[in-house]
Design an enzyme around this catalytic site. Structure first.
Site, PDB file in Angstrom:
ATOM      1  N   SER A 155      -0.694  13.479  -0.176  1.00  0.00           N
ATOM      2  CA  SER A 155      -1.074  14.222   1.026  1.00  0.00           C
ATOM      3  C   SER A 155      -0.129  15.392   1.273  1.00  0.00           C
ATOM      4  CB  SER A 155      -1.058  13.300   2.246  1.00  0.00           C
ATOM      5  OG  SER A 155      -1.870  12.163   2.024  1.00  0.00           O
TER       6      SER A 155
HETATM    7  N1  SAH Z   1       0.033   7.639   0.199  1.00  0.00           N
HETATM    8  C1  SAH Z   1      -0.204   8.324  -1.059  1.00  0.00           C
HETATM    9  C2  SAH Z   1      -1.483   9.099  -1.036  1.00  0.00           C
HETATM   10  C3  SAH Z   1      -2.450   8.366  -1.811  1.00  0.00           C
HETATM   11  S1  SAH Z   1      -4.112   8.955  -1.939  1.00  0.00           S
HETATM   12  C4  SAH Z   1       0.968   9.175  -1.470  1.00  0.00           C
HETATM   13  O1  SAH Z   1       1.922   9.317  -0.708  1.00  0.00           O
HETATM   14  O2  SAH Z   1       0.951   9.695  -2.594  1.00  0.00           O
HETATM   15  C5  SAH Z   1      -4.952   7.445  -1.520  1.00  0.00           C
HETATM   16  C6  SAH Z   1      -4.763   6.281  -2.451  1.00  0.00           C
HETATM   17  O3  SAH Z   1      -5.540   5.203  -1.937  1.00  0.00           O
HETATM   18  C7  SAH Z   1      -5.261   6.509  -3.872  1.00  0.00           C
HETATM   19  O4  SAH Z   1      -4.209   6.288  -4.775  1.00  0.00           O
HETATM   20  C8  SAH Z   1      -6.374   5.473  -4.044  1.00  0.00           C
HETATM   21  O5  SAH Z   1      -6.449   4.930  -5.347  1.00  0.00           O
HETATM   22  C9  SAH Z   1      -5.972   4.423  -3.013  1.00  0.00           C
HETATM   23  N2  SAH Z   1      -7.055   3.544  -2.554  1.00  0.00           N
HETATM   24  C10 SAH Z   1      -8.350   3.842  -2.279  1.00  0.00           C
HETATM   25  N3  SAH Z   1      -9.018   2.747  -1.856  1.00  0.00           N
HETATM   26  C11 SAH Z   1      -8.107   1.718  -1.852  1.00  0.00           C
HETATM   27  C12 SAH Z   1      -8.192   0.332  -1.521  1.00  0.00           C
HETATM   28  N4  SAH Z   1      -9.328  -0.255  -1.112  1.00  0.00           N
HETATM   29  N5  SAH Z   1      -7.057  -0.414  -1.639  1.00  0.00           N
HETATM   30  C13 SAH Z   1      -5.900   0.127  -2.060  1.00  0.00           C
HETATM   31  N6  SAH Z   1      -5.775   1.442  -2.395  1.00  0.00           N
HETATM   32  C14 SAH Z   1      -6.862   2.224  -2.290  1.00  0.00           C
END
Ligand code: SAH
Length: 237
Positions: free
Chosen positions: A81
């Site tokens: 993000s």
């Molecule tokens: N917080 C992260 C941003 C990640 S983007 C950072 O600081 O880099 C969102 C993430 O959520 C992705 O990696 C995606 O694979 C994960 N995601 C999506 N659905 C999910 C679920 N049901 N359970 C766990 N992770 C999930």
């Protein structure tokens, strides 16, 4: 050392590192121009954003853009993000020293590191095993040993360490998973982008009442997030 996740002193972003860390100046500029200017005030959050080496959580080819005012691709169709959104979500959680936090969507591990700077224990769940593995490796190298990375479906939360003093969801979906509400401690907050896939979502803050099962809820701002992906039957319509 703050790299071990010890909350920094309030309002103190620490001495300039000996030997010169070129990323240090870029992080200070990022905080001043992108984050404070847009209204984030919590000194612990600002200090965390000045401390965590964001360039070490993005693919090496993108390290030069790590402090830009935007999200970046981290592989597997996922993104880290925008720095301002990470700061605003962390501030909205209102957690501090002694608190245990749950994050859904580990991605790069960057938000988890920021959470570890302001709180004491972080559990983070990622559904893509390769992302979880590389995030865990980066966090371990930086000695964030109070961050625990789990592979799984965040729709169910992570019950072994519940209740949590704050829950942050970094992928967006049409509704808040009921298990996450159940795993939130009384009086504490859950932050999640809510909306349909491909639409502009609302960053929602839901605060559990202290003395009954109700919640207060409000919106922080419109956001775009990658989708919350789940195969859980209970998530269906
Ligand atoms: N917080 C992260 C941003 C990640 S983007 C950072 O600081 O880099 C969102 C993430 O959520 C992705 O990696 C995606 O694979 C994960 N995601 C999506 N659905 C999910 C679920 N049901 N359970 C766990 N992770 C999930």
């Amino acid at each position: 050392m703050s790299g071990q996740g010890v909350p920094p002193a309030q309002g103190d972003d620490g001495p300039r590192p000996a030997g010169g860390d070129p990323a240090w100046a870029r992080r200070r500029a990022m905080v001043a121009e992108q984050i404070e200017r847009r209204g984030v005030r919590d000194p612990a959050v600002l200090a965390a954003m000045r401390t965590v080496p964001r360039h070490l959580f993005v693919p090496p080819a993108l390290a030069g853009q790590a402090y830009d005012d935007r999200p970046l691709a981290i592989g597997h169709d996922q993104t880290i993000s925008q720095p301002y959104v990470v700061a605003a979500m962390t501030e909205a959680l209102a957690v501090g020293a002694g608190d245990r936090v749950l994050e859904i969507g580990t991605g790069s591990g960057y938000q988890a590191a920021v959470l570890a700077e302001v709180a004491s224990e972080v559990h983070t769940i990622e559904r893509v095993p390769e992302l979880a593995a590389s995030a865990a490796e980066h966090l371990a190298r930086l000695r964030y040993d109070r961050v625990h990375v789990h592979v799984g479906d965040g729709w169910l939360g992570w019950s072994p360490a519940a209740p949590y003093d704050g829950i942050v969801v970094t992928c967006g979906g049409p509704r808040v998973p009921p298990a996450l509400e159940a795993q939130l401690a009384p009086g504490r907050r859950l932050v999640m982008p809510v909306g349909g896939e491909g639409e502009v979502m609302e960053l929602r803050v839901r605060e559990r009442h202290l003395h009954d099962d109700g919640f207060d809820e409000w919106s922080l701002m419109p956001v775009r997030f990658v989708p919350f992906v789940t195969d859980e039957p209970s998530a269906g319509p």
